[in-house]
Design a protein around this motif. Sequence first.
Motif, PDB file in Angstrom:
ATOM      1  N   ILE A 628      24.799 -27.039  31.322  1.00 50.90           N
ATOM      2  CA  ILE A 628      24.036 -28.047  30.776  1.00 50.90           C
ATOM      3  C   ILE A 628      22.674 -27.490  31.314  1.00 50.90           C
ATOM      4  N   ILE A 629      21.749 -27.141  30.320  1.00 49.94           N
ATOM      5  CA  ILE A 629      20.424 -26.597  30.758  1.00 49.94           C
ATOM      6  C   ILE A 629      19.454 -27.530  30.113  1.00 49.94           C
ATOM      7  N   ASN A 630      18.425 -28.039  31.002  1.00 49.30           N
ATOM      8  CA  ASN A 630      17.251 -28.812  30.375  1.00 49.30           C
ATOM      9  C   ASN A 630      16.010 -28.126  31.093  1.00 49.30           C
ATOM     10  N   GLY A 631      14.948 -28.008  30.289  1.00 53.24           N
ATOM     11  CA  GLY A 631      14.011 -27.369  30.743  1.00 53.24           C
ATOM     12  C   GLY A 631      12.533 -27.731  30.078  1.00 53.24           C
ATOM     13  N   ASP A 632      11.402 -27.636  30.593  1.00 54.40           N
ATOM     14  CA  ASP A 632      10.166 -28.059  29.852  1.00 54.40           C
ATOM     15  C   ASP A 632       9.028 -27.442  30.927  1.00 54.40           C
ATOM     16  N   THR A 638       6.697 -27.718  24.459  1.00 57.02           N
ATOM     17  CA  THR A 638       7.984 -26.787  24.377  1.00 57.02           C
ATOM     18  C   THR A 638       9.158 -27.558  25.270  1.00 57.02           C
ATOM     19  N   LYS A 639      10.150 -27.590  24.489  1.00 57.12           N
ATOM     20  CA  LYS A 639      11.448 -28.234  25.448  1.00 57.12           C
ATOM     21  C   LYS A 639      12.595 -26.966  25.233  1.00 57.12           C
ATOM     22  N   LEU A 640      13.294 -27.015  26.232  1.00 55.88           N
ATOM     23  CA  LEU A 640      14.502 -26.221  26.380  1.00 55.88           C
ATOM     24  C   LEU A 640      15.691 -26.802  26.576  1.00 55.88           C
ATOM     25  N   GLN A 641      16.892 -26.673  25.849  1.00 59.89           N
ATOM     26  CA  GLN A 641      17.944 -27.327  25.911  1.00 59.89           C
ATOM     27  C   GLN A 641      18.968 -26.509  25.474  1.00 59.89           C
ATOM     28  N   GLN A 642      20.084 -26.127  26.244  1.00 59.91           N
ATOM     29  CA  GLN A 642      21.055 -25.572  26.209  1.00 59.91           C
ATOM     30  C   GLN A 642      22.670 -26.090  26.591  1.00 59.91           C
ATOM     31  N   LYS A 643      23.703 -26.112  25.969  1.00 60.58           N
ATOM     32  CA  LYS A 643      24.880 -26.420  26.308  1.00 60.58           C
ATOM     33  C   LYS A 643      25.835 -25.597  26.111  1.00 60.58           C
ATOM     34  N   TYR A 644      26.858 -25.064  26.775  1.00 57.01           N
ATOM     35  CA  TYR A 644      27.871 -24.177  26.366  1.00 57.01           C
ATOM     36  C   TYR A 644      29.038 -24.218  27.285  1.00 57.01           C
ATOM     37  N   LEU A 645      30.189 -24.215  26.738  1.00 57.29           N
ATOM     38  CA  LEU A 645      31.629 -24.464  27.419  1.00 57.29           C
ATOM     39  C   LEU A 645      32.150 -22.947  27.572  1.00 57.29           C
ATOM     40  N   ASN A 646      32.686 -22.647  28.640  1.00 59.33           N
ATOM     41  CA  ASN A 646      33.340 -21.415  28.797  1.00 59.33           C
ATOM     42  C   ASN A 646      34.616 -21.538  29.414  1.00 59.33           C
ATOM     43  N   ASN A 680      12.600 -16.950  34.369  1.00 59.89           N
ATOM     44  CA  ASN A 680      11.291 -17.357  34.602  1.00 59.89           C
ATOM     45  C   ASN A 680      10.117 -16.648  33.383  1.00 59.89           C
ATOM     46  N   PRO A 681       9.428 -17.524  32.688  1.00 58.93           N
ATOM     47  CA  PRO A 681       8.329 -17.165  31.660  1.00 58.93           C
ATOM     48  C   PRO A 681       7.227 -16.571  32.432  1.00 58.93           C
ATOM     49  N   PHE A 682       6.938 -16.467  33.660  1.00 61.13           N
ATOM     50  CA  PHE A 682       5.854 -15.827  34.114  1.00 61.13           C
ATOM     51  C   PHE A 682       5.558 -14.433  33.622  1.00 61.13           C
ATOM     52  N   VAL A 683       4.514 -14.164  33.322  1.00 54.03           N
ATOM     53  CA  VAL A 683       3.897 -12.736  32.619  1.00 54.03           C
ATOM     54  C   VAL A 683       3.400 -12.045  33.872  1.00 54.03           C
ATOM     55  N   GLY A 694       9.915 -12.967  31.736  1.00 53.81           N
ATOM     56  CA  GLY A 694      11.407 -13.483  31.826  1.00 53.81           C
ATOM     57  C   GLY A 694      11.267 -14.257  30.378  1.00 53.81           C
ATOM     58  N   ASN A 695      12.524 -14.832  29.977  1.00 48.41           N
ATOM     59  CA  ASN A 695      12.750 -15.215  28.922  1.00 48.41           C
ATOM     60  C   ASN A 695      13.772 -16.621  28.952  1.00 48.41           C
ATOM     61  N   PRO A 696      13.141 -17.778  28.943  1.00 50.27           N
ATOM     62  CA  PRO A 696      13.930 -19.193  29.177  1.00 50.27           C
ATOM     63  C   PRO A 696      15.051 -19.361  28.206  1.00 50.27           C
TER      64      PRO A 696
END
Length: 920
Positions: A628-632, A638-646, A680-683, A694-696
């Motif tokens: 479970i990933i949450n970012g802002d 801009t919000k980042l939300q990801q959820k995946y099951l492996n 990391n989105p730092f350029v 990087g690419n969140p």
Amino acid sequence: MKNSALVWRKGRLYVPFTIAISLNKQFIIWLMRVSFIISLFLLCSFQLLLATPANGQGMSDAKVTLKLDNEGLLSGIKKIEAQTTFRFYYRKADVKEVKGLQLSLNTRTLEKTLIELLKNTDFSFRQMDNNILLEKRQQQISYTIKGRVIGSNQKAIEFATIRIFKSSNQKIVATALADMIGKFNLTVYEKGDYLIKISSIGADSLTQKVTVDDMTSIQLPDIILNSSSKQLSNVTITSLRPLISQEADRIIYNLQEDPQSKVSSLLDMMRKVPFLSVDGQENVLLKGSSGYRIFINGKPSAMIERNPKDVLRSIPASTIKSIEVITTPPSKYDAEGLAGIINIITRKELANGYQGTVNVSEKGPVGGPGGAGSFAFKEGKFGLSSFAGISRNNAPETIGEMIRTTRGSAPTHLVQQNTNQTNSQTSYAGLEASCELDSLQLLSSQFNWSKTNTTGWATQNSVLTGANQQQYRLSNDQRNKGDGLDAAINYQLGFKANKDQLLTISYRYMKNNSSLFNVIDLFDQVNYDQSDYRQSNAASMDEHTVQADYVQPIGKVRMETGIKGIFRTNKSDFQYQNLNLLTGQYEIDGTRSNVFNNNQDVLALYNSYAYQTLNWQFKGGLRAEETIINGDYIVGSTKLQQKYLNVVPAIVANREFKDQSSVSASFSKRIQRPAIAQLNPFVDRSNPNFETSGNPDLKPITSNAFQLSYLKATKGVVSISLGYLYFNSVINAFSSYNPSTNVTLTRYENYGKGRVFKTNIYLSYPFTNRWDASFNSDLRHVAFYGKVDQVEVKNSSFEAYVYISTGYRFEKGWRANADFTLKSGGVLLPLGKTNGFKSSTFSVNKDFIQNKLTLSGAVSNPFTKYRLVNEETMGPDFLQTSNYQAYFRRFTVSLNYRFGKLKDEIKKNKRGIKNDDLSN
């Protein structure tokens, strides 16, 4: 969920299962969360639910504290049964006759205790599961074998363990301990061929063949325990610790059996280990991949989370016991790591007392002074071990060139000429302590720390011609810092019913910090109005992990289950500042500055089973992980939300043969989550014409791996492995050119699929007792298929890595080594290639003070001052070539000293936190 490991290729047998999973995916996620909460309660009561009779530990593992003062054998048996799970069977009338036994108060293994109790009696003993049978020997002809065990210094080795086996079936016939002056007696009752194995902690174990004929008393020549193989009269002695051994899911390289470990760094020794290779930038690869995890003593370490090569080249190999390459990680390990796990085992040969090593070195022109050491201490039930080091790695100035040619309606040609020089310092320390609360409870803790500080200076002359013309010079004052620490505590509980039944509860905290700071000054600008600027990025990671593991033997099956939660917080504070020419002050550019917060939680369940017979070993298991990933961002919405099951399976089978060879076959499904640096989105704008970011939004890679391995370890070692790896959603750096800004942006993306066919061949052989050689190779075919800018592309190549090492031992402690490495060029994904390299190292060392002090000298690449690196990257509208120097020649002088005398190992938890879900 597109990248879930549950998305299987359709097939006739499991289409219904795939459909069921997809229809009930939300239910599975809900079940994972609920299971994580209730499973801890279930584990705590598991021993009541699954307690069944099973095979207990061996007599050489169980320990008892016993004292007898003129007492009978029956009294001693009852005291042993009160402290262990073993039960004795005997004729009571015979045992009652044995009286007047004396035994001083001490803690011994059960085997050694019974040897002492029965040494002057007519009884023998043998173990049958959790039972011990005492038998009175029949009156018959006995044959006595006598001898004395001494060290290379001709001094007696007291309390060495001597076991005698029948050559025909390898079953133990009798066991004895050497006395205070190294002497021993063994009694057998049949003629024939026997093997005698002599072992003593702190010295090499040996095996000896002896034939019993008509002589009732056989006196053996003095047996010398040392690190080299020797021939005695009528006796064949060989080392019992092979250089390489194989288990079902891993291969083990015993560094202490390799004489070169006295003079090399851990990074250098990794070139010799099967499945491992080191590229031209000193990055360690496992099966040709950087997607793996590194452990120290079975646990992840903050000291190597950020930049492993800095620490690995600082650690003397003399402080390391062995390297385990886990090619098919069992389900108890996190699903992260496409290639597997590298587990570094430090030296821990401990008894009541202390032991340590000290190493000092000087390297140049690349490198600098360094010092490292290890220390271990044990007193009673408390044990402690530690290791630490500090080193410098200074790189002289080198030059490079970057050329970019663009096509289209406004073609351009860019040439950049660069110089670069860096200085870095690395420090690290690790501490592990354990305390046996009682015979069933063990408390242990670990602490690791590392710090790296790098400064550098670079210059650049940039000329752009063609449709757009531009010119400038710049200087770049760069500073990078990083530090990390982790601390863990583990509680292990055994059960009286079966000491192989274990419950372990663990907690671990880890913190990593890193910072980057660049000061860029511009000169002689033509058609380029950028002012001087600064950029910085302060990144941090805090992580809390809780874990519970339960082990339950069920007959001959070993069942393991566990739950785990990782709660990780990442932060990146990046700023970009421009120089105001009017005020002379640097001002923050708000459009390029921000704070990115990323929270990642991983909840996991696993269940695995292991079954072993005399010649076969099987392991299989299943692991489920929900991420479970949450970012802002602090600025912006801009919000980042990801959820995946492996759900990932792991299956392995191993077959051992009588000729000391083995074959193993395995299948595993693995994932690789994006590394923190990739998210990391730092350029990074330290080069105005080339930006990296990087690419969140990255998703994990999933892979399927098949492997077939063969190992034969006799006088020499032969290891051959064949493998196939298929993976999708490849994460790699993708470059695109923007003609309006003349900037190439490189950004991590998910794209395409790939496959790798590979073979690894390792050979080692001692041609004489003085000359040995080894060969390590990795041959592969790599293919990538994907879309770049909506265009179907393919990139493939054959790649080869070959490492050859040979050494010769001269008289009076002298030894010389020569090593050669050859690596072919390879692919740069998605569309690119790089060249290969050749390297050589020559070293000589001399042992002093009974092999405790080693002085060594080495030269790397004496005939090549610089390695020329060529990297080529292309896109639909550009071709980019990078040519730069890497300083290749190096001289090394080192001094290594070992001290102390210790016997038993510090007791460690059989389980602990292993966060192997992050990629390097």
